[in-house]
Write a protein that holds these residues in place. Structure first.
Motif, PDB file in Angstrom:
ATOM      1  N   LEU A  44      10.547 -12.086  53.036  1.00 33.20           N
ATOM      2  CA  LEU A  44      10.924 -11.071  54.022  1.00 33.20           C
ATOM      3  C   LEU A  44      10.968 -11.755  55.367  1.00 33.20           C
ATOM      4  O   LEU A  44      10.157 -12.625  55.642  1.00 33.20           O
ATOM      5  CB  LEU A  44       9.873  -9.959  54.110  1.00 33.20           C
ATOM      6  CG  LEU A  44       9.501  -9.219  52.852  1.00 33.20           C
ATOM      7  CD1 LEU A  44       8.460  -8.162  53.204  1.00 33.20           C
ATOM      8  CD2 LEU A  44      10.744  -8.559  52.267  1.00 33.20           C
ATOM      9  N   ASP A  45      11.904 -11.334  56.207  1.00 28.22           N
ATOM     10  CA  ASP A  45      12.000 -11.896  57.540  1.00 28.22           C
ATOM     11  C   ASP A  45      12.122 -10.758  58.555  1.00 28.22           C
ATOM     12  O   ASP A  45      13.172 -10.141  58.675  1.00 28.22           O
ATOM     13  CB  ASP A  45      13.229 -12.824  57.598  1.00 28.22           C
ATOM     14  CG  ASP A  45      13.461 -13.391  58.991  1.00 28.22           C
ATOM     15  OD1 ASP A  45      12.547 -13.315  59.830  1.00 28.22           O
ATOM     16  OD2 ASP A  45      14.566 -13.923  59.233  1.00 28.22           O
ATOM     17  N   LEU A  46      11.020 -10.491  59.222  1.00 33.07           N
ATOM     18  CA  LEU A  46      11.031  -9.466  60.273  1.00 33.07           C
ATOM     19  C   LEU A  46      10.867 -10.185  61.604  1.00 33.07           C
ATOM     20  O   LEU A  46       9.777 -10.630  61.952  1.00 33.07           O
ATOM     21  CB  LEU A  46       9.887  -8.468  60.051  1.00 33.07           C
ATOM     22  CG  LEU A  46       9.843  -7.278  61.014  1.00 33.07           C
ATOM     23  CD1 LEU A  46      11.037  -6.361  60.812  1.00 33.07           C
ATOM     24  CD2 LEU A  46       8.560  -6.477  60.839  1.00 33.07           C
ATOM     25  N   ASN A 166       4.415 -16.871  60.426  1.00 34.11           N
ATOM     26  CA  ASN A 166       5.181 -16.640  61.623  1.00 34.11           C
ATOM     27  C   ASN A 166       6.521 -17.373  61.484  1.00 34.11           C
ATOM     28  O   ASN A 166       6.602 -18.361  60.762  1.00 34.11           O
ATOM     29  CB  ASN A 166       4.326 -17.225  62.738  1.00 34.11           C
ATOM     30  CG  ASN A 166       4.967 -17.072  64.042  1.00 34.11           C
ATOM     31  OD1 ASN A 166       5.749 -17.921  64.445  1.00 34.11           O
ATOM     32  ND2 ASN A 166       4.655 -15.998  64.711  1.00 34.11           N
ATOM     33  N   ASP A 167       7.562 -16.921  62.173  1.00 34.13           N
ATOM     34  CA  ASP A 167       8.872 -17.582  62.016  1.00 34.13           C
ATOM     35  C   ASP A 167       8.870 -19.034  62.494  1.00 34.13           C
ATOM     36  O   ASP A 167       9.575 -19.877  61.922  1.00 34.13           O
ATOM     37  CB  ASP A 167      10.006 -16.788  62.667  1.00 34.13           C
ATOM     38  CG  ASP A 167       9.734 -16.435  64.121  1.00 34.13           C
ATOM     39  OD1 ASP A 167       8.609 -16.689  64.604  1.00 34.13           O
ATOM     40  OD2 ASP A 167      10.641 -15.892  64.766  1.00 34.13           O
ATOM     41  N   ALA A 168       8.055 -19.333  63.511  1.00 37.41           N
ATOM     42  CA  ALA A 168       7.985 -20.727  63.969  1.00 37.41           C
ATOM     43  C   ALA A 168       7.422 -21.601  62.841  1.00 37.41           C
ATOM     44  O   ALA A 168       7.910 -22.711  62.589  1.00 37.41           O
ATOM     45  CB  ALA A 168       7.104 -20.839  65.209  1.00 37.41           C
ATOM     46  N   GLY A 407      15.257 -21.017  58.554  1.00 40.74           N
ATOM     47  CA  GLY A 407      13.840 -21.340  58.629  1.00 40.74           C
ATOM     48  C   GLY A 407      12.948 -20.231  58.117  1.00 40.74           C
ATOM     49  O   GLY A 407      12.070 -20.468  57.292  1.00 40.74           O
ATOM     50  N   SER A 408      13.192 -19.005  58.574  1.00 45.06           N
ATOM     51  CA  SER A 408      12.215 -17.975  58.245  1.00 45.06           C
ATOM     52  C   SER A 408      12.301 -17.526  56.792  1.00 45.06           C
ATOM     53  O   SER A 408      11.296 -17.175  56.196  1.00 45.06           O
ATOM     54  CB  SER A 408      12.315 -16.786  59.196  1.00 45.06           C
ATOM     55  OG  SER A 408      13.454 -16.836  59.966  1.00 45.06           O
ATOM     56  N   GLY A 409      13.486 -17.566  56.194  1.00 46.22           N
ATOM     57  CA  GLY A 409      13.592 -17.169  54.787  1.00 46.22           C
ATOM     58  C   GLY A 409      13.049 -18.238  53.866  1.00 46.22           C
ATOM     59  O   GLY A 409      12.071 -18.048  53.132  1.00 46.22           O
TER      60      GLY A 409
HETATM   61 MG    MG Z   1      14.529 -15.197  63.029  1.00 47.14          MG
END
Ligand code: MG
Ligand code: ADP
Length: 421
Positions: A44-46, A166-168, A407-409
């Motif tokens: 999930l990417d929020l 976290n997305d980073a 990156g985030s997925g």
């Molecule tokens: Mg993003």
């Protein structure tokens, strides 16, 4: 850079952490991927602007991703936590049905890009909402638990939440999958944040084990740099006005000078002032979007700065779109000039932040993984950052800025996979 370094050290130390603005949260992600990760994962990417559900198939270095983006309506962003997590669970339910995954027990990695205090890989308490979100009853709660409960209420999906990142962190993990030199992750999207791999000895806050490898990814949450007033000497009247009318006044001072949610609005405030003083757009209608908060998008800044001749094709298109009439070529020149100043400031501040991390790590060669639409689409951001960093990084240290794809997925799936490795 000196101030930022000081504030980051305050975040890392146990004695000062509770009063520090930059929280430097340890993430419990200790190992980078080594390419041997395998299996199918939900992710999930929020992120602030987009919400996506992904199916990520990892197979010895190969990655196959199927994803779908779902809208999060503003009434949910500003509603209750239960509404938010029910909505997320509904989207997962739909995704699982549409992709014929019903009945499969899938591990899930959740990229949740808001400041969280991690208590374990799959246990993270929200420390505060940022960007456009303000859902009631979530601050202080365990996000994985809230999602788990919603999944039970709304679906019959058999998913196991393995990791929340976290997305980073996701961005760093995703790039590290193929590049061993990658130890820093940066987000330039709706918000701005960075993370890096730190030695446990430098993390006063760490209360986990000291097993090999003696390192952990730190989620800096440096968007909050300046919340104590230490950046006031370089904030402008436009920064202050933007802050006053935001949903989190006084918070995320650095983020508000850089990221995609705010940059267009800063440009708008400057143009509005110039128009009020009769310096541009003489004859512009007071009803046009130039005079309405939030109606000058950061993507306009990218479009305007992509004009390279005196015809100002993109600039004119933007001005038409926001309803400015009777503009001159001189007006177009000024609009573009304002955009270049504000994006350069954002790029230089980001460069200063990254250089602080690079100098702190003091490694001879490093890759920095970067994700987010601002970095991806702005025509000059990458070059402006790289040039400024060459001035600021200690002589002898090599670095490169690398766009991290999805990156985030992929990153969330990789964290889950590394945890199960
Ligand atoms: Mg993003
Ligand atoms: P998220 O932060 O949700 O992961 P993105 O990385 O796509 O999402 O970032 C969204 C932000 O990027 C928005 O604030 C938007 O204003 C900004 N943005 C979108 N397109 C562009 C563009 N072409 N140039 C600069 N900024 C953009």
């Amino acid at each position: 850079m000196h101030l930022l370094n000081q504030e980051m050290n305050n975040g890392l130390k146990e004695q000062t952490h509770h009063v520090a603005d930059i929280k430097m949260f340890p993430t419990f992600v200790r190992s980078l991927p080594d390419g041997s990760e395998n299996g199918d994962f939900l992710a999930l990417d929020l992120g602030g602007t987009n919400f996506r559900v992904l199916l990520v198939k990892l197979n010895k270095g190969d990655v196959d991703i199927q994803s779908k983006t779902y809208l999060i309506p503003q009434r949910i962003m500003l509603g209750t936590g239960q509404q938010l997590f029910d909505h997320i669970a509904d989207c997962i339910g739909k995704f699982v049905r549409d992709h014929d995954l019903v009945g499969q027990r899938l591990p899930l990695g959740f990229t949740f890009s808001f400041p969280c205090r991690q208590e374990g890989l799959a246990k993270a308490r929200l420390s505060k909402w940022t960007k456009g979100f303000r859902c009631e009853g979530v601050v202080g709660e365990n996000i994985c638990h809230l999602l788990h409960e919603a999944l039970l209420r709304r679906t019959n999906c058999d998913v196991e939440i393995v990791a929340i990142v976290n997305d980073a962190v996701g961005t760093l993990m995703s790039a590290a999958h193929t590049d061993r030199q990658c130890e820093i992750g940066l987000i330039l999207g709706t918000g701005c944040n960075a993370c890096y791999m730190e030695k446990l000895d430098n993390v006063g806050l760490w209360d986990g084990d000291y097993d090999h490898p003696e390192q952990v990814i730190i989620n800096t949450e440096w968007g909050a740099f300046g919340d104590n007033g230490c950046l006031d000497f370089l904030r402008t009247e436009y920064d202050r006005e933007l802050d006053t009318f935001s949903i989190n006044p006084g918070k995320q001072v650095l983020e508000k000078m850089i990221s995609g949610m705010y940059m267009g609005e800063i440009v708008r405030l400057v143009l509005e002032r110039l128009a009020m003083e009769g310096l541009i757009f003489r004859g512009a209608d007071r009803d046009c979007y130039l005079f309405e908060r939030g109606k000058f998008y950061t993507k306009y800044v990218s479009e305007i700065e992509s004009d390279h001749d005196e015809f100002f094709r993109n600039t004119k298109q933007v001005l038409d779109e926001i309803g400015v009439e009777n503009y001159t070529t001189e007006d177009c020149k000024i609009v573009k000039y304002v955009c270049t100043l504000i994006s350069a400031r954002a790029a230089f501040l980001s460069a200063a932040g990254l250089s602080t991390l690079i100098n702190k790590k003091n490694k001879s060669d490093m890759t920095i993984a970067v994700d987010g639409s601002l970095y991806r689409f702005h025509p000059r951001f990458h070059n402006l950052m790289s040039l400024k960093m060459q001035e600021l990084v200690k002589p002898g240290l090599k670095f490169r800025l690398q766009l991290s794809h999805d990156g985030s997925g992929k990153g969330a799936a990789l964290v889950a996979a590394v945890a199960m490795r």
